[in-house]
Design an enzyme around this catalytic site. Structure first.
Site, PDB file in Angstrom:
ATOM      1  CE  LYS A 170       7.811   2.053  16.535  1.00 17.94           C
ATOM      2  NZ  LYS A 170       8.862   1.416  15.734  1.00 17.94           N
ATOM      3  CE  LYS A 191      -0.930   0.612  11.026  1.00 25.91           C
ATOM      4  NZ  LYS A 191       0.376   0.688  11.427  1.00 25.91           N
ATOM      5  CE  LYS A 219       3.432  -5.738  16.757  1.00 26.14           C
ATOM      6  NZ  LYS A 219       3.774  -6.350  15.482  1.00 26.14           N
TER       7      LYS A 219
HETATM    8  P1  ADP Z   1       2.145  -3.019  14.199  1.00 23.01           P
HETATM    9  O1  ADP Z   1       1.595  -1.682  13.750  1.00 23.01           O
HETATM   10  O2  ADP Z   1       1.045  -3.934  14.612  1.00 23.01           O
HETATM   11  O3  ADP Z   1       3.222  -2.895  15.254  1.00 23.01           O
HETATM   12  P2  ADP Z   1       4.314  -3.545  12.398  1.00 23.01           P
HETATM   13  O4  ADP Z   1       4.697  -2.110  12.508  1.00 23.01           O
HETATM   14  O5  ADP Z   1       5.165  -4.577  13.065  1.00 23.01           O
HETATM   15  O6  ADP Z   1       2.807  -3.688  12.932  1.00 23.01           O
HETATM   16  O7  ADP Z   1       4.141  -3.879  10.857  1.00 23.01           O
HETATM   17  C1  ADP Z   1       4.700  -4.951  10.144  1.00 23.01           C
HETATM   18  C2  ADP Z   1       4.323  -4.828   8.689  1.00 23.01           C
HETATM   19  O8  ADP Z   1       2.894  -4.944   8.539  1.00 23.01           O
HETATM   20  C3  ADP Z   1       4.696  -3.502   8.027  1.00 23.01           C
HETATM   21  O9  ADP Z   1       5.067  -3.707   6.663  1.00 23.01           O
HETATM   22  C4  ADP Z   1       3.446  -2.715   8.108  1.00 23.01           C
HETATM   23  O10 ADP Z   1       3.376  -1.714   7.105  1.00 23.01           O
HETATM   24  C5  ADP Z   1       2.383  -3.778   7.911  1.00 23.01           C
HETATM   25  N1  ADP Z   1       1.160  -3.389   8.621  1.00 23.01           N
HETATM   26  C6  ADP Z   1       0.988  -3.305   9.955  1.00 23.01           C
HETATM   27  N2  ADP Z   1      -0.261  -2.926  10.262  1.00 23.01           N
HETATM   28  C7  ADP Z   1      -0.905  -2.735   9.075  1.00 23.01           C
HETATM   29  C8  ADP Z   1      -2.224  -2.343   8.722  1.00 23.01           C
HETATM   30  N3  ADP Z   1      -3.136  -2.075   9.637  1.00 23.01           N
HETATM   31  N4  ADP Z   1      -2.531  -2.278   7.416  1.00 23.01           N
HETATM   32  C9  ADP Z   1      -1.607  -2.573   6.448  1.00 23.01           C
HETATM   33  N5  ADP Z   1      -0.342  -2.957   6.718  1.00 23.01           N
HETATM   34  C10 ADP Z   1       0.012  -3.041   8.019  1.00 23.01           C
END
Ligand code: ADP
Ligand code: TRP
Length: 353
Positions: A142, A222, A225
């Site tokens: 980040k 992957k 967001k």
């Molecule tokens: P982002 O990467 O979009 O910011 P978050 O970090 O807010 O998403 O993730 C929220 C939850 O969703 C976490 O438990 C995370 O491990 C899961 N998650 C996010 N993106 C994925 C993905 N591409 N595949 C599997 N799980 C995911």
């Protein structure tokens, strides 16, 4: 009561000597397995969030007592827009309920409605080595992406450990990217128990569903967001289906077989389609004679149908604005009750009482 006890006995490991290492602590004897997870209200819920965290959380409601929350304190590490935070919390609450969180079986609340978590986070921070936090990929990524290196962002895993330990959680369903944070939680828990006595906190275990540990995004990376490659779950049909048409494909001619390995279309289709539909899609890739446009249309249909019941439920929930607030208020009361017990035990153990 009797059935609860039988259930606890069925769920508890037979080897009690292993308690504490298996996600089961001495506080679990008379209660069901506790499953906890949090989601940050930092944007629209996407397919990666759904399969990585939400779907397992909803499914696990059958196996134990769910404690599910909206991590609004955590979201503050990446957003400083009060109106957007309020709006995101409301939206995520509706999304979670629409996706099957059942308030009759699970405790659903806002993280900040249980301020006790901050006190536990402080206590944990006094045993947590800085070096443990310096190793965290999420923090480093980040900051590398330009986010301000605030204390909150750095201490994020300590607050997350407090979220988990405050409820004596046994199992924590998350996507693979949260695995390291769970390791930090376990390291902190071990340190607390070493310093203040075995059983002060309960050691949790992550649940990471291997087949959906990393859901791919529209560009094949992957889904996240931060990569702007997400497929939201809720929204208007046309723009969402159009997003799927943007998936980048190679230039294999229509009549030729299409690659199966590494295909974004197939990886996403597998999540939404029945095994038979998916097998047919794979066979058509292998055979050739079908173009990517057709495959994308099939993917769009499967995606739209998969979330249809949740969209319908979402409409029902939004039609009753008081419902969500009621659920969150009841959840917060129940969560606070549990949190106070655990916090009191920890305060005594560390000498604050
Ligand atoms: P982002 O990467 O979009 O910011 P978050 O970090 O807010 O998403 O993730 C929220 C939850 O969703 C976490 O438990 C995370 O491990 C899961 N998650 C996010 N993106 C994925 C993905 N591409 N595949 C599997 N799980 C995911
Ligand atoms: N860090 C998690 C995420 O970004 C959200 C979260 C906060 C969480 N506290 C938690 C997840 C406790 C599981 C348990 O997705």
């Amino acid at each position: 009561m009797e059935s609860a006890r039988i259930r606890a006995a069925q769920l508890a490991p037979s080897n009690r000597a292993g308690a504490g290492l298996t996600g089961w602590g001495p506080h679990d004897m008379l209660r069901r397995m506790r499953i906890l997870t949090g989601l940050q209200p930092s944007g629209k819920l996407h397919v990666g969030n759904y399969f990585g965290a939400m779907e397992p959380a909803v499914r696990l409601q059958d196996e134990g007592e769910g404690f599910y929350f909206i991590a609004d304190y955590h979201a503050m590490t990446s957003m400083q827009e009060p109106a957007a935070l309020r709006e995101n919390v409301r939206e995520l609450a509706v999304d979670f309920l629409a996706c099957g969180l059942d308030p009759a079986r699970s405790v659903f609340f806002r993280q900040s409605a249980v301020p006790e978590v901050n006190e536990l986070a402080w206590i944990l921070s006094t045993v947590c080595p800085v070096s443990l936090l310096e190793k965290c990929h999420s923090y480093k990524d980040k900051v590398a992406k330009g986010m301000a290196a605030t204390h909150g962002l750095f201490a994020y895993p300590v607050l997350m450990a407090a979220d988990i330990l405050l409820y004596d959680s046994n199992k924590v369903p998350v996507g693979r990217d949260q695995k390291q944070h769970l390791e930090v939680t376990r390291d902190i828990a071990v340190k607390v128990n070493e310093a203040f006595g075995e059983g002060t906190v309960t050691l949790p275990e992550p649940i990471i569903r291997e087949d959906t540990a990393v859901v791919v995004g529209l560009d094949g990376q992957k889904m996240s967001k931060s990569y702007h490659n997400t497929l939201p779950i809720f929204g208007a049909e046309l723009p969402l289906k159009k997003l799927l048409m943007k998936i980048v494909t190679d230039s294999t001619p229509l009549e030729s077989p299409k690659p199966i390995e590494g295909s974004t279309i197939l990886a996403l289709h597998k999540l939404f389609a029945s095994p038979a539909e998916h097998a047919a899609m794979v066979a058509d890739h292998a055979r050739g004679g079908v173009g990517y446009g057709d495959f994308k249309k099939r993917l769009a249909e499967a995606y739209w149908d998969f979330f249809a019941p949740m969209r319908a439920r979402r409409d029902e929930i939004t039609a009753d604005p008081g419902y969500v607030e009621q659920v969150l208020a009841a959840g917060a009361a129940r969560a606070r009750e549990e949190a106070s017990k655990v916090l009191e035990r920890v305060r005594r153990a560390v000498g604050l009482r």
